[in-house]
Design a protein around this motif. Structure first.
Motif, PDB file in Angstrom:
ATOM      1  N   LYS A  41       0.860  -1.179   0.000  1.00 55.25           N
ATOM      2  CA  LYS A  41       0.000   0.000   0.000  1.00 55.25           C
ATOM      3  C   LYS A  41       0.897   1.230   0.000  1.00 55.25           C
ATOM      4  O   LYS A  41       1.716   1.414   0.908  1.00 55.25           O
ATOM      5  CB  LYS A  41      -0.930   0.021   1.215  1.00 55.25           C
ATOM      6  N   VAL A  73      -4.541  -9.916   8.231  1.00 52.43           N
ATOM      7  CA  VAL A  73      -3.515  -9.747   7.204  1.00 52.43           C
ATOM      8  C   VAL A  73      -2.228  -9.274   7.873  1.00 52.43           C
ATOM      9  O   VAL A  73      -2.230  -8.282   8.622  1.00 52.43           O
ATOM     10  CB  VAL A  73      -3.970  -8.740   6.133  1.00 52.43           C
ATOM     11  N   THR A  75       1.167  -7.496   8.511  1.00 56.82           N
ATOM     12  CA  THR A  75       1.968  -6.350   8.095  1.00 56.82           C
ATOM     13  C   THR A  75       3.431  -6.759   8.176  1.00 56.82           C
ATOM     14  O   THR A  75       3.973  -6.953   9.262  1.00 56.82           O
ATOM     15  CB  THR A  75       1.704  -5.128   8.996  1.00 56.82           C
ATOM     16  N   LEU A  89       2.524  -5.891   2.850  1.00 57.33           N
ATOM     17  CA  LEU A  89       1.526  -6.780   3.439  1.00 57.33           C
ATOM     18  C   LEU A  89       1.530  -8.137   2.741  1.00 57.33           C
ATOM     19  O   LEU A  89       1.954  -8.252   1.584  1.00 57.33           O
ATOM     20  CB  LEU A  89       0.127  -6.166   3.284  1.00 57.33           C
ATOM     21  N   SER A  96     -12.110  -9.990  -1.891  1.00 58.17           N
ATOM     22  CA  SER A  96     -12.599  -9.484  -0.611  1.00 58.17           C
ATOM     23  C   SER A  96     -14.046  -9.915  -0.410  1.00 58.17           C
ATOM     24  O   SER A  96     -14.714 -10.392  -1.343  1.00 58.17           O
ATOM     25  CB  SER A  96     -12.522  -7.953  -0.568  1.00 58.17           C
ATOM     26  N   ASN A 143     -12.478  -4.417   3.553  1.00 59.45           N
ATOM     27  CA  ASN A 143     -11.334  -4.652   4.435  1.00 59.45           C
ATOM     28  C   ASN A 143     -11.294  -6.087   4.969  1.00 59.45           C
ATOM     29  O   ASN A 143     -10.451  -6.404   5.815  1.00 59.45           O
ATOM     30  CB  ASN A 143     -11.361  -3.680   5.621  1.00 59.45           C
ATOM     31  N   LEU A 145     -10.540  -9.544   3.623  1.00 64.35           N
ATOM     32  CA  LEU A 145      -9.971 -10.212   2.455  1.00 64.35           C
ATOM     33  C   LEU A 145     -10.118 -11.727   2.578  1.00 64.35           C
ATOM     34  O   LEU A 145     -10.260 -12.264   3.676  1.00 64.35           O
ATOM     35  CB  LEU A 145      -8.501  -9.824   2.297  1.00 64.35           C
ATOM     36  N   LYS A 168      -9.405 -12.807   6.240  1.00 62.82           N
ATOM     37  CA  LYS A 168      -8.336 -12.095   6.933  1.00 62.82           C
ATOM     38  C   LYS A 168      -8.678 -10.607   6.959  1.00 62.82           C
ATOM     39  O   LYS A 168      -8.978 -10.009   5.921  1.00 62.82           O
ATOM     40  CB  LYS A 168      -6.988 -12.306   6.223  1.00 62.82           C
ATOM     41  N   ALA A 170      -7.967  -6.801   7.013  1.00 62.06           N
ATOM     42  CA  ALA A 170      -6.919  -5.900   6.542  1.00 62.06           C
ATOM     43  C   ALA A 170      -7.120  -4.508   7.110  1.00 62.06           C
ATOM     44  O   ALA A 170      -8.184  -4.159   7.612  1.00 62.06           O
ATOM     45  CB  ALA A 170      -6.927  -5.840   5.017  1.00 62.06           C
ATOM     46  N   ASP A 171      -6.079  -3.709   7.014  1.00 63.14           N
ATOM     47  CA  ASP A 171      -6.119  -2.266   7.296  1.00 63.14           C
ATOM     48  C   ASP A 171      -6.276  -1.915   8.769  1.00 63.14           C
ATOM     49  O   ASP A 171      -6.802  -0.851   9.100  1.00 63.14           O
ATOM     50  CB  ASP A 171      -7.220  -1.569   6.484  1.00 63.14           C
TER      51      ASP A 171
END
Length: 300
Positions: A41, A73, A75, A89, A96, A143, A145, A168, A170-171
């Motif tokens: 990202k 997810v 990082t 990531l 998604s 968000n 995934l 999973k 994310a974000d």
């Protein structure tokens, strides 16, 4: 944002644009020396140029990078390079929940077993992050995934082992990058970039009023997602931020069984408890939500 395809960021060559969000673009990228593909990202320059962004960026991602869970997810790394902030990531290859819901648009809802499976996995990921002291503050289908997984595979995780899809989250921490911790500012950025179906539809009442948030705000937002999976519709479909604030704050959602007559009463009760206007009337923790979903889930 500028076209970055072919550029090298942190030893990864950007191969394809796979997503656009309120804080940056997401690329599939390949390591220049190893056979490894990941997601990167790249944060919008308009954000990185703001005073204090660097400190906010490192504070928001430092706790997130410690999260290691089957339903979060990972990082891998975050840094800045030539005035460009980026987050490396794990790459999710199954799309998604948002794309799954769109594929299923001809049906009123996802299959019941899939609703329970995906909701329990999302709640499990939230429960883990919450125990680590990390809230999400922007739970929504884009968000969440997905990865494809063989049925009854030996994943070592009972929630994922019986699911054809592994979810999973994310974000984590990214809402703070967009808003400096202010949920309403985050929504404003979303609206300003045309992302109306995102954050406003999934806001908790506390977020609508800019009140201090606790972990139960995530449970409300997940309740909105669960309602959508179970009925094929959102509990509220506001046309604008003010309409969203009024709906989440004051209006009861339409009972889910009115949209899906085959919905078990136990699942409807779970959804409505998640969507309680007052945080103290929701599940105390995401772990409690996991247990409720597991207890109500249909048999094989």
């Amino acid at each position: 944002m500028m076209d970055r395809l072919g550029q090298i960021v942190d030893m990864y060559r950007l191969e394809a644009l796979i997503g656009r969000g309120t804080i940056g673009d997401v690329y599939r990228a390949a390591h220049v020396y190893r056979a490894q593909r990941i997601a990167i990202k790249v944060i919008q320059p308009t954000l990185t140029s703001l005073p204090g962004f660097e400190a906010c960026f490192r504070a928001a991602l430092s706790s997130v990078s410690a999260l290691h869970h089957p339903h979060v997810v990972r990082t891998i790394h975050f840094d800045t390079q030539d005035h460009t902030a980026f987050i490396v990531l794990d790459l999710a290859t199954g799309g998604s929940l948002q794309s799954l819901l769109r594929q299923n648009a001809a049906q009123p809802a996802l299959p019941l077993k899939q609703v329970f499976d995906l909701a329990a996995q999302a709640a499990d990921g939230l429960a883990y992050a919450h125990t680590m002291g990390v809230a999400h503050e922007n739970i929504k289908p884009s968000n969440l995934l997905l990865e494809h997984s063989a049925l009854n595979s030996n994943t070592g995780n009972s929630l994922a082992a019986t699911a054809a899809l592994v979810l999973k989250i994310a974000d984590f921490g990214h809402a703070a990058l967009a808003s400096g911790g202010n949920a309403l500012t985050s929504v404003g950025i979303s609206l300003g970039t045309g992302v109306m179906h995102g954050s406003p539809a999934y806001l908790s009442p506390e977020q609508c009023h800019g009140q201090p948030l606790d972990l139960r705000s995530d449970i409300y937002s997940l309740g909105v997602v669960l309602y959508q999976m179970a009925t094929g519709q959102l509990p509220f479909q506001p046309e604008g931020l003010l309409a969203a604030i009024r709906a989440h704050s004051f209006f009861p959602p339409r009972p889910p069984h009115q949209l899906n007559a085959n919905l078990p009463k136990a699942l409807e009760q779970i959804i409505m408890r998640c969507l309680a206007k007052l945080p103290e009337e929701r599940y105390p923790t995401a772990s409690d939500l996991v247990r409720a979903l597991q207890a109500a889930a249909p048999g094989p």
